[in-house]
Design a protein around this motif. Structure first.
Motif, short mmCIF file in Angstrom:
data_model
loop_
_atom_site.label_atom_id
_atom_site.label_comp_id
_atom_site.label_asym_id
_atom_site.label_seq_id
_atom_site.Cartn_x
_atom_site.Cartn_y
_atom_site.Cartn_z
N VAL A 73 0.66 -1.21 -0.01
CA VAL A 73 -0.07 0.19 0.11
C VAL A 73 1.07 1.59 0.21
N ILE A 74 0.48 2.40 -1.05
CA ILE A 74 1.39 3.53 -0.54
C ILE A 74 0.24 4.67 -0.49
N ALA A 75 0.62 5.87 0.15
CA ALA A 75 -0.19 6.73 0.30
C ALA A 75 -1.28 7.27 -0.87
N ASP A 76 -2.67 7.23 -0.36
CA ASP A 76 -2.99 8.14 -1.14
C ASP A 76 -3.48 7.03 -2.33
N PRO A 77 -3.83 5.21 -1.93
CA PRO A 77 -3.28 4.84 -3.42
C PRO A 77 -4.02 5.11 -4.07
N PRO A 78 -3.13 4.52 -6.00
CA PRO A 78 -3.83 4.29 -7.30
C PRO A 78 -4.72 3.03 -6.75
N GLU A 79 -5.53 3.11 -8.22
CA GLU A 79 -6.52 2.17 -8.46
C GLU A 79 -5.74 0.64 -8.59
N LYS A 80 -4.04 1.33 -8.87
CA LYS A 80 -3.40 -0.35 -9.03
C LYS A 80 -3.44 -1.32 -8.05
N THR A 81 -2.85 -0.29 -6.71
CA THR A 81 -2.65 -1.09 -4.96
C THR A 81 -3.91 -1.82 -5.33
N ILE A 82 -4.92 -0.95 -5.44
CA ILE A 82 -6.25 -1.69 -4.81
C ILE A 82 -5.80 -3.59 -5.85
N LEU A 83 -5.99 -3.07 -6.99
CA LEU A 83 -6.46 -3.97 -7.31
C LEU A 83 -5.58 -5.22 -7.35
N ASP A 84 -3.84 -4.87 -7.16
CA ASP A 84 -3.00 -5.73 -6.62
C ASP A 84 -3.38 -6.75 -5.41
N ALA A 85 -3.63 -5.86 -4.79
CA ALA A 85 -3.97 -6.53 -3.16
C ALA A 85 -5.39 -7.41 -3.62
N LEU A 86 -6.44 -6.84 -4.22
CA LEU A 86 -7.17 -7.72 -5.03
C LEU A 86 -7.17 -9.26 -5.39
N ASP A 87 -5.96 -9.25 -6.01
CA ASP A 87 -5.39 -10.40 -6.77
C ASP A 87 -4.84 -11.42 -5.43
N VAL A 88 -4.30 -10.12 -4.46
CA VAL A 88 -3.80 -11.71 -3.14
C VAL A 88 -5.11 -12.36 -2.99
N ALA A 89 -5.78 -11.38 -2.14
CA ALA A 89 -6.88 -12.11 -1.28
C ALA A 89 -7.49 -13.08 -2.37
N ARG A 90 -7.47 -13.23 -3.66
CA ARG A 90 -8.32 -14.24 -3.96
C ARG A 90 -7.68 -15.28 -4.58
N VAL A 91 -6.14 -15.52 -4.93
CA VAL A 91 -5.82 -16.56 -4.72
C VAL A 91 -5.46 -16.77 -3.19
N ALA A 92 -5.19 -16.44 -2.11
CA ALA A 92 -5.12 -17.19 -0.97
C ALA A 92 -6.39 -17.07 -0.39
N ALA A 93 -7.51 -17.38 -1.34
CA ALA A 93 -8.91 -17.30 -0.81
C ALA A 93 -9.00 -16.47 0.78
N SER A 94 -8.75 -15.97 0.73
CA SER A 94 -8.95 -14.97 1.94
C SER A 94 -9.73 -15.17 3.21
N ASP A 95 -10.25 -15.49 4.09
CA ASP A 95 -11.97 -15.11 4.40
C ASP A 95 -12.00 -14.13 5.96
N ILE A 96 -10.92 -13.10 5.72
CA ILE A 96 -11.13 -12.17 7.12
C ILE A 96 -9.94 -11.39 6.37
N ILE A 97 -10.69 -10.05 6.88
CA ILE A 97 -8.77 -9.25 5.98
C ILE A 97 -9.38 -8.18 7.14
N ILE A 98 -7.96 -7.91 7.74
CA ILE A 98 -7.17 -7.27 8.06
C ILE A 98 -6.28 -5.75 8.17
N GLY A 99 -7.01 -4.49 8.00
CA GLY A 99 -6.36 -3.01 7.73
C GLY A 99 -5.17 -2.58 9.14
N ILE A 100 -3.78 -2.88 9.07
CA ILE A 100 -3.33 -2.51 9.79
C ILE A 100 -2.27 -1.85 9.60
N GLY A 101 -2.12 -0.41 9.39
CA GLY A 101 -1.49 1.05 9.12
C GLY A 101 -2.76 2.01 9.37
#
Length: 388
Positions: A73-101
């Motif tokens: 994550v970078i400050a003032d996140p661009p759309e690409k950051t969200i889409l990249d993180a989304l890929d990670v969540a889907r590949v890992a089949a994450s079922d709970i998200i923890i924002g820390i920052g």
């Protein structure tokens, strides 16, 4: 007799405020989300480098959950950051998200929780109330005090080169917010000051908002301002003081609860173009324009500013106008004492940039509509010129 207009108020259902609680995150997840199996931590590279993510991750693993970390994550996140993180969540089949920052990490966590199991595109959810369906379980752990994002229903995304778009929806409220000041002890004074003033702006703008001002937000905003104004400089000068840091986290959260229900206005509208065009941190952008927007609003907001002065500068006396002016002076003195930049020139903005800033500010119609006094393009340019 007090006549309260109708209002609605929402916030995060579960809040844990306790120094050291992040190291006990696994037990909290077991208690609140017994079916969760695969956690995704969303953070930024700088916070990952502090090593402070290790204890919560270890705690969650010990509770029997698999853990992934997305730390890009970078400050003032661009759309690409969200889409990249989304890929990670889907590949890992994450079922709970923890924002820390900071606010950026927590905003990205909200959007991942909303989109990971959804058919909706990111572009389809900009604006107010466009998120459809349920989200994944969501825990927010702020490491600054702060944006209050842990208790707001708002996420901000940078679209294109410089424009910021908001996503506002009830699904963005987390299930659990965790305030642990041990995570904030290492914040540098300049970051402490800018994020603390950002939180104070949230409280001031919530208290003076045009459309949704309400007694709960008012109470929270005043409590927030009291905590933040009493502890900000101490937290800047004595960064390892756990009590001051916990008070700042609590104040920022209360301000977040306030402005999530009584939305912010012209300070934020004029701050966003500064961040978007000049990559100035959000809290500092707010602080730079704050006194000038307060003075612009003074003809219509004097009684409200005087009420807030009772909290921030209780020694202020005299007429309503004098007390309102004391609030503005107190905010200027806080920024000066904290040693952060005070003028737009100090962050690389020149007279030639003011027209572009004013044009961009006019695009923030959602925020400008909340301001007590109408802001024209000429007004916006004049406020920027005063801040130069």
């Amino acid at each position: 007799m007090h006549d309260f207009p109708p209002f609605a108020f929402s916030t995060v259902a579960h809040i844990v405020a306790e120094p050291g609680a992040a190291a006990n995150l696994g037990a909290l997840l077991r208690q609140h989300f017994p079916r969760a199996r695969r956690a995704l931590f969303v953070t930024d590279a700088g916070f990952l480098r502090t090593g402070l993510v290790q204890a919560p991750v270890a705690s969650v693993k010990a509770a029997g959950l698999a853990c992934e970390i997305y730390s890009e994550v970078i400050a003032d996140p661009p759309e690409k950051t969200i889409l990249d993180a989304l890929d990670v969540a889907r590949v890992a089949a994450s079922d709970i998200i923890i924002g820390i920052g900071g606010g950026s990490s927590m905003d990205v966590a909200k959007l991942i929780a909303v989109l990971a199991n959804s058919d909706q595109a990111l572009s389809a959810i900009y604006g107010i109330g466009n998120v459809v369906g349920q989200r994944l379980p969501l825990v927010q752990i702020p490491t600054t005090a702060g944006t209050g994002s842990e208790v707001t229903n708002i996420a901000i995304v940078t679209t294109g080169a410089t424009t910021k778009m908001g996503i506002v929806a009830p699904q963005l409220y987390a299930d659990l917010a965790l305030l642990d000041a041990e995570l904030t002890l290492g914040l540098p004074p300049a970051v402490t000051a800018a994020t603390g003033i950002d939180a104070m702006v949230h409280a001031i703008e919530a208290y003076t908002t045009r459309h949704k001002k309400n007694p709960l937000s008012d109470m929270l905003a005043k409590q927030a301002l009291g905590l933040l104004s009493a502890n900000l400089l101490h937290a800047c000068e004595h960064g390892r003081d756990l009590a001051a840091r916990q008070a700042m986290l609590l104040g920022a959260m209360l301000a977040g609860q306030a402005f999530s229900n009584a939305p912010v206005a012209a300070v934020h509208a004029l701050a966003y173009p500064i961040g978007g065009n000049f990559h100035v941190p959000h809290g500092l952008s707010n602080s730079l324009v704050l006194p000038h927007v307060l003075r612009f609003n003074m003809p219509v907001a004097t009684p409200l500013y005087a009420e807030l002065a009772e909290v921030v500068v209780p020694q202020a006396s005299g007429s309503t106008e004098a007390r309102a002016e004391a609030l503005v002076i107190a905010m200027e003195q806080l920024a000066a004492a904290a040693g952060i930049e005070r003028r737009l020139q100090q962050v690389g903005i020149t007279e030639q940039d003011l027209d572009k800033l004013a044009d961009d500010a006019m695009l923030q119609t959602r925020l400008l509509g909340n301001n007590l006094r109408h802001v024209s393009r000429d007004d916006a340019r004049a406020i920027y010129a005063a801040a130069l």
